[in-house]
Design an enzyme around this catalytic site. Structure first.
Site, short mmCIF file in Angstrom:
data_model
loop_
_atom_site.label_atom_id
_atom_site.label_comp_id
_atom_site.label_asym_id
_atom_site.label_seq_id
_atom_site.Cartn_x
_atom_site.Cartn_y
_atom_site.Cartn_z
N GLU A 53 27.61 4.71 -31.63
CA GLU A 53 26.34 4.05 -31.32
C GLU A 53 26.04 4.11 -29.83
OE1 GLU A 53 24.69 3.97 -33.94
OE2 GLU A 53 24.35 1.83 -34.36
N THR B 205 15.04 4.45 -30.82
CA THR B 205 15.75 3.18 -30.64
C THR B 205 15.74 2.74 -29.18
OG1 THR B 205 17.19 3.69 -32.51
CG2 THR B 205 17.94 1.99 -31.00
#
Length: 310
Positions: free
Chosen positions: A131, A184
Site C-alpha cells: 500500500e 487515491t
C-alpha cells in the site's frame, strides 16, 4: 508445492464513519496471483494481466512484488526465487482495494509455498508495504480485511493493533463501480487537515454506534451510524451524481450508503439478498441517467479472505 494460485478479495474501506480504521472483505471481485518457485534468486514478475500495461513489472515497485520481498527479508531468506503472474480482475483507482488485493495475494501465496511459517496476522505489515508503494501511505483498512477476512478495525497504527469483529450473518453489501477513476493520492490530497470538535464528536458517536450495531446485531443502529460528516462531504464531489445515487440506494431499502475507500465505487449495506440486488440496480440506473455505466457486485461479508485456488 512448487506453484500456487491464490485469490484475494476486494474490500470496502472506511465504511462511512471509520476513515482509515474500518474495512471489510467482499466475495468478489478480487485479484489472482500465480506464484512459482524458481532457482534464480529474487522475485520476478513474468506477466501482469488486465492492467492495460499500467503497472510496473519491477518487483520492488509493484504492490505484490514488494510485499513478497519484505516478507522474504523478514524470514531471513531473501535469496529465495519466485516467478509471479498477476491477474488484475478489478479496475485500478476503483476504491475497491485493488492494490491491497494484489499485495495480499502475493504475500499469502509465498507464505503458503513455504509451509506457512507466519500467521495471516503476522503477514499484515508486509502487505501494508504494498500500500505504501501504491499510494504513499501504509494503511491497513484494505489489506487487513483482504488478508484476515471479515470486518476489521484498525485500533492503532503505532503499535499496529488490528481487531476482527463479529458481523451479522445476514448482512449484505452492494458494491457499484462507475466506469470512472479516482486516484487515491488525489482523494487524500483534498482532505482537510483539521476537523471541528463538533464533527469529531458526531463521528466518534457513529463509529461506536456502528460497532455496537454490528456486534449486537441491531440493524436500526447500523443504519443510524452509517453517517460520515468528515470525509464524505469532501470526497463526494469527485463522484458525479453522488447524492442521487446514494438516495437511490436508500429508497431501494439500504441501511446506509457511502463511498467505498477513496471512490469512485460506492457501497450500500442491507439485510436481505433480494434487497441488495434491488439496491444495485437502482444505483446503476442513477449513474446511467447521466450516461455513466457501472458494474455491480452483491455478496455477504467475506469471512475467509484469501484462498488457494485449484
Amino acid at each position: 508445492m512448487e506453484s500456487i494460485r491464490v485469490f484475494a478479495p476486494a474490500t470496502v474501506a472506511n465504511v462511512a464513519c471509520g476513515f482509515d480504521i474500518f474495512g471489510f472483505a467482499v466475495a468478489s471481485p478480487g485479484d489472482e496471483v500465480v506464484l512459482t518457485r524458481s532457482e534464480t534468486p529474487g522475485v520476478r514478475i513474468t506477466d501482469i494481466i488486465g492492467d492495460e500495461g499500467r503497472l510496473p513489472r519491477e518487483a520492488s515497485r509493484n504492490t505484490a512484488g514488494i510485499s513478497i520481498q519484505k516478507y522474504l527479508q523478514h524470514i531471513g531468506q531473501p535469496e529465495l526465487g519466485f516467478e509471479m503472474v498477476l491477474n488484475k480482475q478489478m479496475p485500478l483507482g476503483s476504491g475497491l482495494g485493488s492494490s491491497a488485493a494484489s499485495a495480499v495475494a502475493g504475500v499469502f501465496a509465498a507464505n503458503e509455498l513455504l509451509g506457512r511459517p507466519l500467521t495471516p496476522l503476522q503477514l499484515l505489515p508486509f502487505a501494508m508495504e504494498g500500500e505504501r508503494i501504491a499510494c504513499g501511505s501504509a494503511h491497513a483498512d484494505n489489506v487487513g480485511p483482504s488478508l484476515l477476512g471479515g470486518f476489521v478495525v484498525v485500533r492503532s497504527y503505532n503499535p499496529l493493533d488490528v481487531v476482527r469483529i463479529q458481523t451479522p450473518a445476514s448482512l449484505y453489501c452492494t458494491l457499484v463501480h462507475p466506469d470512472i477513476e479516482v486516484n487515491t493520492k488525489d482523494a487524500r490530497f483534498i482532505l482537510k487537515n483539521e476537523v471541528s470538535l463538533k464533527n469529531t464528536i458526531i463521528q466518534m458517536g457513529n463509529v461506536a454506534g456502528l460497532i455496537a450495531g454490528l456486534m449486537t446485531p441491531d440493524y436500526d443502529l447500523i443504519s443510524r451510524s452509517l453517517v460520515d460528516v468528515i470525509i464524505e462531504p469532501v470526497r463526494s464531489i469527485l463522484i458525479p451524481e453522488f447524492n442521487e445515487v446514494k438516495q437511490a440506494a436508500l429508497d431501494a431499502g439500504a441501511l446506509g450508503c457511502s463511498i467505498s475507500g477513496s471512490g469512485p465505487s460506492m457501497f450500500a449495506l442491507s439485510r436481505d439478498a433480494d434487497v441488495a440486488e434491488r439496491i444495485g440496480a437502482a444505483m446503476q440506473q442513477a449513474f446511467l441517467a447521466v450516461g455513466i455505466t457501472s458494474e455491480a457486485y452483491v455478496s455477504e461479508i467475506n469471512q475467509q479472505g484469501p484462498k488457494v485456488l485449484a
